[in-house]
Design a protein around this motif. Structure first.
Motif, PDB file in Angstrom:
ATOM      1  N   LYS A  90       0.653  -1.047   0.052  1.00 51.82           N
ATOM      2  CA  LYS A  90       0.343  -0.011  -0.077  1.00 51.82           C
ATOM      3  C   LYS A  90       0.642   1.282   0.447  1.00 51.82           C
ATOM      4  N   ALA A  91      -0.025   2.211  -0.037  1.00 50.83           N
ATOM      5  CA  ALA A  91       1.036   3.932   0.133  1.00 50.83           C
ATOM      6  C   ALA A  91       1.519   4.415   1.796  1.00 50.83           C
ATOM      7  N   ALA A  92       2.391   4.630   1.899  1.00 47.72           N
ATOM      8  CA  ALA A  92       1.871   5.386   3.346  1.00 47.72           C
ATOM      9  C   ALA A  92       1.422   5.833   3.555  1.00 47.72           C
ATOM     10  N   ASP A  93       0.963   5.338   5.199  1.00 49.98           N
ATOM     11  CA  ASP A  93       0.352   6.334   6.044  1.00 49.98           C
ATOM     12  C   ASP A  93      -0.101   7.827   6.060  1.00 49.98           C
ATOM     13  N   GLY A  94       1.213   7.870   6.354  1.00 51.17           N
ATOM     14  CA  GLY A  94       0.997   9.194   6.893  1.00 51.17           C
ATOM     15  C   GLY A  94       2.190   9.574   5.805  1.00 51.17           C
ATOM     16  N   TYR A  95       3.317  10.757   6.245  1.00 49.87           N
ATOM     17  CA  TYR A  95       4.562  11.545   5.461  1.00 49.87           C
ATOM     18  C   TYR A  95       5.291  10.892   5.944  1.00 49.87           C
ATOM     19  N   GLY A 107      -0.374   6.111  -8.083  1.00 52.91           N
ATOM     20  CA  GLY A 107      -0.874   3.863  -8.325  1.00 52.91           C
ATOM     21  C   GLY A 107      -0.187   3.799  -7.432  1.00 52.91           C
ATOM     22  N   TRP A 108       1.348   3.980  -7.628  1.00 54.44           N
ATOM     23  CA  TRP A 108       2.605   2.907  -7.295  1.00 54.44           C
ATOM     24  C   TRP A 108       1.979   2.443  -5.679  1.00 54.44           C
ATOM     25  N   LYS A 109       2.386   1.312  -5.208  1.00 53.03           N
ATOM     26  CA  LYS A 109       2.545   0.651  -3.607  1.00 53.03           C
ATOM     27  C   LYS A 109       3.765   0.246  -3.213  1.00 53.03           C
ATOM     28  N   ARG A 110       3.721  -0.147  -2.318  1.00 51.82           N
ATOM     29  CA  ARG A 110       5.434  -0.940  -1.269  1.00 51.82           C
ATOM     30  C   ARG A 110       4.879  -1.487  -0.197  1.00 51.82           C
ATOM     31  N   ALA A 142      18.685  -3.400   0.171  1.00 50.45           N
ATOM     32  CA  ALA A 142      17.143  -2.895   0.741  1.00 50.45           C
ATOM     33  C   ALA A 142      15.676  -3.464  -0.616  1.00 50.45           C
ATOM     34  N   ALA A 143      14.926  -3.813   0.305  1.00 56.50           N
ATOM     35  CA  ALA A 143      13.493  -5.182  -0.832  1.00 56.50           C
ATOM     36  C   ALA A 143      12.786  -4.588  -0.579  1.00 56.50           C
ATOM     37  N   MET A 144      11.986  -4.839  -1.350  1.00 55.74           N
ATOM     38  CA  MET A 144      10.073  -4.482  -0.800  1.00 55.74           C
ATOM     39  C   MET A 144       9.626  -5.232  -1.709  1.00 55.74           C
ATOM     40  N   PHE A 145       8.165  -5.784  -1.906  1.00 56.98           N
ATOM     41  CA  PHE A 145       7.130  -5.694  -3.114  1.00 56.98           C
ATOM     42  C   PHE A 145       6.820  -4.548  -3.317  1.00 56.98           C
ATOM     43  N   THR A 146       6.799  -4.213  -4.834  1.00 54.88           N
ATOM     44  CA  THR A 146       5.839  -2.961  -5.563  1.00 54.88           C
ATOM     45  C   THR A 146       4.839  -3.238  -6.038  1.00 54.88           C
ATOM     46  N   GLU A 147       4.232  -2.553  -6.214  1.00 56.01           N
ATOM     47  CA  GLU A 147       2.625  -3.088  -7.126  1.00 56.01           C
ATOM     48  C   GLU A 147       2.654  -2.195  -8.571  1.00 56.01           C
ATOM     49  N   LEU A 148       2.344  -2.100  -9.196  1.00 61.54           N
ATOM     50  CA  LEU A 148       1.446  -1.199  -9.930  1.00 61.54           C
ATOM     51  C   LEU A 148       0.496  -1.679 -11.049  1.00 61.54           C
ATOM     52  N   PRO A 149      -0.090  -1.221 -10.284  1.00 60.91           N
ATOM     53  CA  PRO A 149      -1.984  -1.166 -10.722  1.00 60.91           C
ATOM     54  C   PRO A 149      -2.136  -1.170 -12.081  1.00 60.91           C
ATOM     55  N   GLY A 151      -3.560   1.416 -15.137  1.00 60.94           N
ATOM     56  CA  GLY A 151      -3.502   2.467 -15.791  1.00 60.94           C
ATOM     57  C   GLY A 151      -2.324   2.917 -14.865  1.00 60.94           C
ATOM     58  N   SER A 152      -1.863   2.762 -13.591  1.00 62.87           N
ATOM     59  CA  SER A 152      -1.183   3.495 -13.165  1.00 62.87           C
ATOM     60  C   SER A 152       0.578   3.641 -13.767  1.00 62.87           C
ATOM     61  N   GLU A 153       0.837   4.684 -13.453  1.00 66.28           N
ATOM     62  CA  GLU A 153       2.672   5.433 -14.067  1.00 66.28           C
ATOM     63  C   GLU A 153       3.509   5.376 -12.705  1.00 66.28           C
ATOM     64  N   LEU A 154       4.440   5.949 -13.207  1.00 68.54           N
ATOM     65  CA  LEU A 154       5.324   6.604 -12.752  1.00 68.54           C
ATOM     66  C   LEU A 154       6.159   7.536 -13.592  1.00 68.54           C
ATOM     67  N   ARG A 155       6.982   8.846 -13.325  1.00 67.10           N
ATOM     68  CA  ARG A 155       7.319   9.949 -14.188  1.00 67.10           C
ATOM     69  C   ARG A 155       8.305   9.513 -14.123  1.00 67.10           C
TER      70      ARG A 155
END
Length: 301
Positions: A90-95, A107-110, A142-149, A151-155
């Motif tokens: 998911k996206a971060a819960d805060g800043y 739309g990107w999540k991690r 560093a490692a993470m799972f990342t999701e790109l649903p 219609g999503s994009e990274l500029r």
């Protein structure tokens, strides 16, 4: 000596800007974080033991210690699927994720597995198999799972530090060329069980124009360097600067110093964005004045 250092900084910044076929506008590059890290990054490129091309062919040949990740990709995928069912990718819960804050809006999540340290407690609990595999590979910083649903994009962007290379291992992908990453203009489309490695300090972007989701294992792998002093310097920067960007998945995970301060900087940023909407000319005048003052201070000292 002061002017020598200034000239070295300027030369490094120019090199970073001109490196590769794809470039930011000069105005954006002047304010980009990669400009301020340019002298360090040029050092990383100069002493790299692996090619400094946008993509690195055959990651397993250069990094044989990474093979257990590819060999166990299906077990890793099962843990990623379980996280998605729990809605923990998911996206971060805060800043509190300055490094990727702008990605969440598109739309990107991690879900962080580790960040320049041992596994996050949440990751060790929810992803025991993946975190155990990562624990056996010290070069993965560093490692993470990342999701790109869909219609999503990274500029287009470039990462600030060249002390690592980025590994993407496809877990659950559209297996479709409509879902891709482009690094310095070269495209790669993810496939289940396949991997790629690239230099994230080239300008890169990603899109998922398919109708299916994309989940990958995303790793930052320490760049091999030719000399012991260079490796020690790289690890020092990683430990004392990059590690400060740690972001939590949930309560109990570590939050780095940079991200603890980020919410205050973001409040200032919101005011700056509001000023840009009201008076764009004044906004850019103040922005470039700030850069000029920083340069003047460096020259003065």
């Amino acid at each position: 000596m002061k002017w020598v250092l200034v000239l070295l900084f300027v030369a490094s910044a120019v090199y970073v800007h001109l490196r590769g076929k794809v470039r930011h506008r000069l105005g954006r590059q002047l304010l980009d974080h990669s400009t301020f890290m340019a002298p360090v990054n040029v050092l990383m490129y100069a002493f790299s033991r692996v090619p400094t091309t946008p993509f690195l062919d055959d990651p397993g040949r250069h990094f044989p210690e990474l093979e257990p990740l590819r060999a166990n990709w299906q077990a890793i995928r099962e843990e990623a699927r379980r996280l998605r069912e729990l809605q923990q990718i998911k996206a971060a819960d805060g800043y509190n994720d300055v490094g990727f804050n702008s990605f969440f809006r598109r739309g990107w999540k991690r879900f962080y597995l580790k960040w320049y340290d041992d596994a996050h407690p949440s990751a060790a609990t929810l992803c025991p198999r993946t975190t155990e595999l990562l624990r056996q590979i010290p070069s993965v910083k560093a490692a993470m799972f990342t999701e790109l649903p869909p219609g999503s994009e990274l500029r287009p962007h470039r990462d600030p530090y060249a002390g690592s290379l980025r590994l993407h291992l496809g877990l659950e992908t559209p297996n479709d060329d409509a879902c891709y990453i482009a690094v310095d203009g070269q495209r790669y489309s993810w496939r289940d069980g396949e991997w790629t490695m690239f230099d994230e300090t080239y300008i890169h972007w990603a899109r998922n124009d398919s109708a299916q989701n994309r989940i990958i294992l995303f790793c930052d792998v320490e760049r091999p360097l030719k000399f012991g002093w260079a490796r020690a310097f790289n690890r020092f920067v990683a430990r004392h600067l990059i590690a400060a960007g740690a972001s939590p998945n949930m309560e109990g995970d570590r939050t780095g110093a940079i991200n603890r301060l980020f919410k205050y900087f973001y409040a200032v940023r919101l005011k700056a964005k509001a000023l840009r909407e009201r008076n764009k000319n004044l906004y850019y005048a103040l922005k470039y004045l700030g850069v000029a003052l920083v340069v003047a201070f460096i020259v003065w000292i």
